[in-house]
Design a protein around this motif. Structure first.
Motif, PDB file in Angstrom:
ATOM      1  N   CYS A  50     -45.584  19.022 -23.428  1.00  0.00           N
ATOM      2  CA  CYS A  50     -46.541  18.074 -22.876  1.00  0.00           C
ATOM      3  C   CYS A  50     -46.316  16.651 -23.382  1.00  0.00           C
ATOM      4  N   GLU A  51     -45.490  16.486 -24.421  1.00  0.00           N
ATOM      5  CA  GLU A  51     -45.274  15.148 -24.960  1.00  0.00           C
ATOM      6  C   GLU A  51     -44.030  14.484 -24.395  1.00  0.00           C
ATOM      7  N   CYS A  52     -43.489  15.013 -23.318  1.00  0.00           N
ATOM      8  CA  CYS A  52     -42.349  14.366 -22.668  1.00  0.00           C
ATOM      9  C   CYS A  52     -42.741  12.956 -22.227  1.00  0.00           C
ATOM     10  N   GLU A  53     -41.781  12.057 -22.267  1.00  0.00           N
ATOM     11  CA  GLU A  53     -42.025  10.696 -21.788  1.00  0.00           C
ATOM     12  C   GLU A  53     -41.096  10.417 -20.624  1.00  0.00           C
ATOM     13  N   SER A  54     -41.630   9.774 -19.587  1.00  0.00           N
ATOM     14  CA  SER A  54     -40.807   9.415 -18.429  1.00  0.00           C
ATOM     15  C   SER A  54     -40.870   7.905 -18.231  1.00  0.00           C
ATOM     16  N   ILE A  55     -39.716   7.324 -17.910  1.00  0.00           N
ATOM     17  CA  ILE A  55     -39.595   5.871 -17.749  1.00  0.00           C
ATOM     18  C   ILE A  55     -38.949   5.596 -16.398  1.00  0.00           C
ATOM     19  N   LEU A  56     -39.589   4.747 -15.607  1.00  0.00           N
ATOM     20  CA  LEU A  56     -39.064   4.380 -14.293  1.00  0.00           C
ATOM     21  C   LEU A  56     -38.232   3.104 -14.426  1.00  0.00           C
ATOM     22  N   PHE A  57     -37.013   3.129 -13.920  1.00  0.00           N
ATOM     23  CA  PHE A  57     -36.098   1.998 -14.025  1.00  0.00           C
ATOM     24  C   PHE A  57     -35.600   1.673 -12.614  1.00  0.00           C
ATOM     25  N   VAL A  58     -36.355   0.847 -11.897  1.00  0.00           N
ATOM     26  CA  VAL A  58     -36.049   0.573 -10.492  1.00  0.00           C
ATOM     27  C   VAL A  58     -36.147  -0.920 -10.215  1.00  0.00           C
ATOM     28  N   GLY A  59     -35.604  -1.343  -9.065  1.00  0.00           N
ATOM     29  CA  GLY A  59     -35.779  -2.704  -8.596  1.00  0.00           C
ATOM     30  C   GLY A  59     -37.132  -2.834  -7.917  1.00  0.00           C
ATOM     31  N   GLY A  60     -37.394  -4.004  -7.323  1.00  0.00           N
ATOM     32  CA  GLY A  60     -38.668  -4.229  -6.662  1.00  0.00           C
ATOM     33  C   GLY A  60     -39.829  -4.165  -7.629  1.00  0.00           C
ATOM     34  N   ARG A  61     -39.559  -4.518  -8.885  1.00  0.00           N
ATOM     35  CA  ARG A  61     -40.552  -4.408  -9.933  1.00  0.00           C
ATOM     36  C   ARG A  61     -40.684  -5.754 -10.633  1.00  0.00           C
ATOM     37  N   ARG A  62     -41.882  -6.074 -11.087  1.00  0.00           N
ATOM     38  CA  ARG A  62     -42.058  -7.347 -11.777  1.00  0.00           C
ATOM     39  C   ARG A  62     -41.216  -7.375 -13.051  1.00  0.00           C
ATOM     40  N   VAL A  63     -40.612  -8.517 -13.314  1.00  0.00           N
ATOM     41  CA  VAL A  63     -39.702  -8.640 -14.452  1.00  0.00           C
ATOM     42  C   VAL A  63     -40.434  -8.328 -15.764  1.00  0.00           C
ATOM     43  N   PHE A  64     -41.698  -8.714 -15.872  1.00  0.00           N
ATOM     44  CA  PHE A  64     -42.478  -8.463 -17.091  1.00  0.00           C
ATOM     45  C   PHE A  64     -42.467  -6.978 -17.447  1.00  0.00           C
ATOM     46  N   GLU A  65     -42.729  -6.123 -16.450  1.00  0.00           N
ATOM     47  CA  GLU A  65     -42.740  -4.681 -16.700  1.00  0.00           C
ATOM     48  C   GLU A  65     -41.324  -4.131 -16.875  1.00  0.00           C
ATOM     49  N   ARG A  66     -40.351  -4.740 -16.208  1.00  0.00           N
ATOM     50  CA  ARG A  66     -38.966  -4.298 -16.401  1.00  0.00           C
ATOM     51  C   ARG A  66     -38.521  -4.527 -17.838  1.00  0.00           C
ATOM     52  N   VAL A  67     -38.906  -5.668 -18.391  1.00  0.00           N
ATOM     53  CA  VAL A  67     -38.539  -5.959 -19.778  1.00  0.00           C
ATOM     54  C   VAL A  67     -39.273  -5.013 -20.726  1.00  0.00           C
ATOM     55  N   ALA A  68     -40.554  -4.727 -20.398  1.00  0.00           N
ATOM     56  CA  ALA A  68     -41.297  -3.769 -21.227  1.00  0.00           C
ATOM     57  C   ALA A  68     -40.633  -2.396 -21.188  1.00  0.00           C
ATOM     58  N   ALA A  69     -40.139  -1.989 -20.016  1.00  0.00           N
ATOM     59  CA  ALA A  69     -39.442  -0.701 -19.904  1.00  0.00           C
ATOM     60  C   ALA A  69     -38.163  -0.714 -20.735  1.00  0.00           C
ATOM     61  N   ALA A  70     -37.468  -1.870 -20.747  1.00  0.00           N
ATOM     62  CA  ALA A  70     -36.258  -1.972 -21.572  1.00  0.00           C
ATOM     63  C   ALA A  70     -36.596  -1.787 -23.049  1.00  0.00           C
ATOM     64  N   VAL A 111     -37.098  12.670 -23.299  1.00  0.00           N
ATOM     65  CA  VAL A 111     -37.299  11.458 -22.506  1.00  0.00           C
ATOM     66  C   VAL A 111     -36.532  11.588 -21.193  1.00  0.00           C
ATOM     67  N   PHE A 112     -37.217  11.270 -20.106  1.00  0.00           N
ATOM     68  CA  PHE A 112     -36.577  11.204 -18.789  1.00  0.00           C
ATOM     69  C   PHE A 112     -36.566   9.744 -18.346  1.00  0.00           C
ATOM     70  N   VAL A 113     -35.401   9.259 -17.935  1.00  0.00           N
ATOM     71  CA  VAL A 113     -35.286   7.927 -17.347  1.00  0.00           C
ATOM     72  C   VAL A 113     -34.902   8.117 -15.887  1.00  0.00           C
ATOM     73  N   VAL A 114     -35.779   7.703 -14.986  1.00  0.00           N
ATOM     74  CA  VAL A 114     -35.531   7.855 -13.553  1.00  0.00           C
ATOM     75  C   VAL A 114     -35.130   6.481 -13.014  1.00  0.00           C
ATOM     76  N   ALA A 115     -33.893   6.360 -12.551  1.00  0.00           N
ATOM     77  CA  ALA A 115     -33.343   5.053 -12.190  1.00  0.00           C
ATOM     78  C   ALA A 115     -32.769   5.047 -10.786  1.00  0.00           C
ATOM     79  N   THR A 116     -32.743   3.854 -10.208  1.00  0.00           N
ATOM     80  CA  THR A 116     -32.022   3.619  -8.952  1.00  0.00           C
ATOM     81  C   THR A 116     -30.770   2.812  -9.290  1.00  0.00           C
ATOM     82  N   SER A 117     -30.231   2.088  -8.319  1.00  0.00           N
ATOM     83  CA  SER A 117     -29.033   1.278  -8.582  1.00  0.00           C
ATOM     84  C   SER A 117     -29.294   0.209  -9.631  1.00  0.00           C
ATOM     85  N   ALA A 118     -30.571  -0.099  -9.907  1.00  0.00           N
ATOM     86  CA  ALA A 118     -30.897  -1.085 -10.945  1.00  0.00           C
ATOM     87  C   ALA A 118     -30.367  -0.654 -12.304  1.00  0.00           C
TER      88      ALA A 118
END
Length: 692
Positions: A97-117, A140-147
């Motif tokens: 239950c303590e798995c962490e998932s991180i979304l790494f996609v385009g079409g996202r505000r840069v502020f949140e993209r940097v926070a994800a980084a 940890v799961f990182v779900v990414a697109t071409s970004a």
């Protein structure tokens, strides 16, 4: 621009290559021979997101420790579905239950993209720079697109991916076990399409799906259970003449590019022209002729250039005030969310319709208590949201409001057809009221009603991962402004009384040592006389010229340009606009700077006329004229009181012709380089004052 050597397929290309000495290096050898065991399976196209999530979960369970699993999806909608599926699995499974998932996609505000980084760094998927505390050791799961394919140093333990063009597969495979210290498992899922099974439509063009499968099948066997897909194996495949044609078919076809001519570069270099019929958009020369959907940027702001009267009416400020506001407080990179225009138009209409309904319900519920509501609103900091109040501003690429339609109310948006709204946003930026909401985890979400956290206000400034903000915006009362030594760059009337007097001000304050635009850099915590600023700038220019080892003649020229670059600030009009304190002529004041008092006056124009009389040469005169970005090739002559209009126009023509002569002599980049030297000296002198 250089093509990526890892994915080159052209025979005539000559990329940088590793030689024998490189390959013998321990670290290089370990990375080249990284153990990446790859298997391929197929599934129905409709089931692809579920299958990707299932394979990722299975890899996590079989890994034993707390793995970092990278999941690549070609479509953003698939990525969102995969993340949602993984989050649901984590909630259902009591052990994990303590798995962490991180979304790494385009079409996202840069502020949140940097926070994800930042989260990726804490979990070790990006190199840590020492500032990040390691995160708790969980899967940890990182779900990414071409970004997440190019330009990012992702390093996962295992990977799941859908099948894409060959050059993208190579990039994806490079994001798992990059350092060759583990044993990575890679699962590739090939979707089975209902039609045209052999061909696949990629985000960047067409590629031959069967050719990609053939290349994967040609990799070395991994003991019968799959293929070895490390960098060394991929490189040997790329170097083999037998597979060159297959690699070409498996790769995205490179786009065609228009011819680049000197005339085009000269046209683009005329940056002080708002419009130029011979200056096309630069996109095709950078990316080629591709069928990209038009895109726009969205920015959320708590404080917008509005005028709120004592009767509760809210309207947009004047066109000039709006332009001044976004010049003093332009959109910052962290604020931007860039995505397709159709997506923004659809989102905006839905958010506006819901907000309009909400206001309608509130009006019905509060009927009979209107006077109390108006009284409460008068005490509020922000102007109230109303159906006819502006909730969005439309800016061009230079952050300037258009001449016709530059503000939109809820009613305007709801009444406008989606296609018309999309046309309005072509080549534009959209700044919306943060209370409109519609942002969740950095992505557009028309169902999200929560006001958006702004990235430039004082409360959140310390969270800005893109460095220290250069300004802050606030609404302040008359009392709060009295005796305040904050460096106000701009102050606009925000709330006015029934008598038309300003009761609250929309202010933009610069931070020490930084500032957006020329007016902001003229405002400092301590005043500086013009003579002292000229002396400081000349010293900085001399230091730059000496360290560049320029010839003596050029060093003297640069020092002279620095010494006279701000002579035009001696004009009474500029001193009034800067609110100079009294005796003496000032280059820096405590502001606020009143740009309207200039009436279009450019101090660089005045400086050039004075320098001309002192006998400075052509290059020095141009550097002075262009040190704030104008004179390429035009400069405004309005507000210059010492010459009749016809004489001023004649001098402006001389400045434009001088630019043309020097551009021919030095070339576009050479002339821009000279301009940068004076600009750097000027800004270094300003920062020196700001920092005490």
């Amino acid at each position: 621009m250089l093509p990526l050597s890892a994915t080159l397929s052209r025979e005539d290309a000559k990329p940088f290559r590793l030689d024998g000495e490189d390959r013998a290096h321990d670290i290089v050898a370990r990375r080249l021979n990284a153990h990446k065991s790859l298997t391929v399976a197929a599934c129905d196209e409709k089931e692809l997101p579920k299958r990707l999530a299932s394979e990722a979960w299975d890899l996590m369970l079989k890994a034993g420790a707390h793995p970092r699993v990278l999941v690549y999806c070609n479509a953003r909608t698939h990525a969102e579905q995969v993340k949602s599926d993984l989050d649901k699995r984590a909630k259902r499974d009591k052990v994990c239950c303590e798995c962490e998932s991180i979304l790494f996609v385009g079409g996202r505000r840069v502020f949140e993209r940097v926070a994800a980084a930042g989260r990726l760094k804490r979990h070790g998927l990006l190199p840590r720079d020492g500032a990040e505390e390691p995160a708790k050791d969980v899967p940890v799961f990182v779900v990414a697109t071409s970004a997440g394919e190019v330009g990012v140093d992702l390093d996962a333990d295992h990977m799941v991916s859908d099948l894409v063009a060959w050059e993208r597969m190579v990039q994806r495979l490079g994001r798992v076990d990059r350092r060759g210290t583990g044993k990575a498992r890679v699962r590739v899922i090939d979707r089975i399409e209902s039609e045209n099974v052999g061909k696949g439509s990629d985000a960047n063009g067409d590629f031959d799906r069967k050719a990609v499968r053939a290349l994967l099948d040609a990799l070395p066997q991994d003991g019968g259970s799959g293929w070895l897909a490390g960098p060394g194996a991929l490189a040997r495949l790329a170097d083999h003449p037998k597979w060159r044609e297959t690699i070409e078919r498996a790769s995205t076809r490179p786009p065609l590019y228009p011819a680049l001519t000197r005339a085009l570069v000269d046209a683009w270099s005329m940056t002080s022209l708002d419009e130029h019929t011979g200056r096309p958009e630069i996109g095709p020369w950078l990316r080629g002729w591709v069928e990209d959907e038009p895109r726009t940027s969205v920015i959320w702001r708590c404080f917008l250039p509005l005028r709120w009267d004592g009767n509760g009416n809210v309207e947009a400020a004047s066109h000039g005030d709006i332009a001044a506001f976004f010049d003093a407080a332009p959109p910052r990179l962290a604020e931007l969310l860039e995505t397709e225009i159709w997506r923004v138009a659809d989102w905006l209409k839905k958010r506006a319709a819901e907000q309009k309904k909400t206001l309608g319900r509130q009006a019905t519920r509060d009927e009979g208590a209107v006077s109390d509501a108006a009284e409460d609103a008068a005490d509020a900091t922000l102007a109230p949201l109303t159906t006819d109040a502006p909730v969005a501003f439309v800016l061009d690429g230079g952050n300037r409001p258009g001449k016709d339609c530059y503000s939109l109310s809820l009613r305007d948006i709801v009444d406008c057809k989606k296609d018309e709204l999309a046309k309005l946003l072509i080549g534009k930026r959209l700044v919306v009221d943060a209370r409109l909401g519609g942002l969740e985890d950095g992505l557009l979400n028309s169902k999200c009603r929560t006001p958006v956290m702004e990235t430039v206000d004082a409360k959140n400034a310390e969270n800005d991962s893109w460095g220290r903000p250069t300004f802050r915006i606030a609404v302040v009362s008359n009392e709060d402004r009295i005796g305040n030594d904050a460096q106000e760059v701009l102050a606009l009337r925000y709330r006015v009384t029934r008598e038309g007097e300003a009761d609250a001000w929309l202010v933009v304050r610069k931070l020490p040592g930084v500032g957006e635009g020329e007016d902001a850099r003229a405002v400092t915590r301590r005043e500086q006389l013009l003579d002292q600023h000229r002396e400081w700038t000349e010293k900085e220019a001399a230091d730059i010229a000496r360290r560049l080892d320029l010839p003596d003649r050029d060093q003297a020229m640069l020092r002279a340009a620095a010494r006279h670059h701000d002579d035009g600030k001696a004009a009474k009009r500029w001193q009034r606009a800067a609110r100079a304190p009294g005796a003496g002529l000032y280059a820096k004041t405590r502001g606020p700077f009143d740009g309207r008092a200039l009436n279009g006056y450019r101090h660089e124009f005045g400086s050039v006329l004075d320098a001309e009389a002192k006998g400075l040469d052509d290059l020095a005169l141009h550097l002075i004229a262009a040190h704030h970005g104008y004179a390429r090739p035009v400069i405004g002559v309005e507000g210059h009181d010492d010459l009749p209009p016809s004489a001023a126009e004649s001098k402006a023509l001389e400045i434009a012709l001088r630019f043309a002569r020097l551009q021919r002599r030095w070339g576009p980049w050479g002339l821009a380089w000279w301009e940068a030297l004076l600009r750097a000296a000027d800004q270094r002198a300003s920062r020196r004052l700001d920092r005490g």
